[in-house]
Design an enzyme around this catalytic site. Structure first.
Site, PDB file in Angstrom:
ATOM      1  N   CYS A 193      68.638 -24.797 -19.011  1.00 44.65           N
ATOM      2  CA  CYS A 193      68.430 -23.338 -18.964  1.00 44.65           C
ATOM      3  C   CYS A 193      67.233 -22.872 -19.782  1.00 44.65           C
ATOM      4  O   CYS A 193      66.925 -21.689 -19.815  1.00 44.65           O
ATOM      5  CB  CYS A 193      69.695 -22.604 -19.392  1.00 44.65           C
ATOM      6  SG  CYS A 193      71.033 -22.808 -18.200  1.00 44.65           S
ATOM      7  N   HIS A 251      66.628  -8.712  -8.914  1.00 45.91           N
ATOM      8  CA  HIS A 251      65.355  -9.356  -8.593  1.00 45.91           C
ATOM      9  C   HIS A 251      64.316  -9.179  -9.699  1.00 45.91           C
ATOM     10  O   HIS A 251      63.119  -9.072  -9.433  1.00 45.91           O
ATOM     11  CB  HIS A 251      64.832  -8.894  -7.224  1.00 45.91           C
ATOM     12  CG  HIS A 251      65.611  -9.497  -6.109  1.00 45.91           C
ATOM     13  ND1 HIS A 251      66.822  -8.977  -5.707  1.00 45.91           N
ATOM     14  CD2 HIS A 251      65.380 -10.584  -5.337  1.00 45.91           C
ATOM     15  CE1 HIS A 251      67.303  -9.720  -4.725  1.00 45.91           C
ATOM     16  NE2 HIS A 251      66.454 -10.707  -4.491  1.00 45.91           N
ATOM     17  N   GLU A 261      78.255 -15.421 -14.084  1.00 49.79           N
ATOM     18  CA  GLU A 261      76.925 -16.011 -13.921  1.00 49.79           C
ATOM     19  C   GLU A 261      76.911 -17.066 -12.817  1.00 49.79           C
ATOM     20  O   GLU A 261      75.942 -17.168 -12.070  1.00 49.79           O
ATOM     21  CB  GLU A 261      76.502 -16.636 -15.255  1.00 49.79           C
ATOM     22  CG  GLU A 261      75.112 -17.203 -15.257  1.00 49.79           C
ATOM     23  CD  GLU A 261      74.710 -17.719 -16.614  1.00 49.79           C
ATOM     24  OE1 GLU A 261      74.296 -16.910 -17.452  1.00 49.79           O
ATOM     25  OE2 GLU A 261      74.815 -18.939 -16.845  1.00 49.79           O
TER      26      GLU A 261
END
Length: 150
Positions: free
Chosen positions: A25, A75, A136
């Site tokens: 990550c 986005h 998530e």
């Protein structure tokens, strides 16, 4: 009169990177987030009120969450403004990408705290934020409860 909790769910796509993290990550990547917003209040008892029987109109709750969270984060790519990702953020912004710089590591845990503050500030005074759940991945989520934060 009974207190009632109502929940509305939202979805949005957001990218992020965790600077200094020791796993995958640390790379820029994205998630299809699912946000469940639960508020608590007493249903309106005034029969002349067009919202009679509602704690809050789902449409009103949707407007708040859409404006504060979904429209902002959908986005977008989120970076901690206090990391070297700031250079990447500038490059992306210069190329007309939607970048959000925050003053925290953009983990689900920190994002849900941020979201709680934003939503709470917009709720009518007789309605309280009860909890948030930010999912998530299919199997991972962070939760925020007002009762844990009083």
């Amino acid at each position: 009169m009974s207190k009632i909790r109502i929940t509305k769910q939202f979805s949005f796509e957001t990218g992020h990177a965790l600077y200094g993290y020791d796993g995958k990550c640390k790379n820029v990547h994205g998630h299809s987030y699912k946000l469940s917003v639960t508020v608590i209040g007493t249903p309106i008892t005034d029969k002349s009120n067009v919202k009679y029987g509602m704690v809050i109109d789902f449409g009103d709750l949707k407007k708040i969450v859409k404006e504060e969270i979904v429209d902002q984060f959908d986005h977008a790519t989120v970076f901690n403004k206090n990391t070297p990702h700031i250079e990447l953020a500038k490059e992306l912004s210069d190329r007309d990408h939607h970048v959000i710089l925050v003053d925290y590591q953009p983990t689900s845990e920190n994002m849900v705290i941020d979201f709680a503050e934003k939503i709470r500030s917009r709720l009518p005074e007789n309605i309280n934020l009860f909890s948030l759940r930010l999912q998530e991945t299919e199997t991972s989520f962070a939760e925020w409860f007002a009762s844990d934060n009083e």
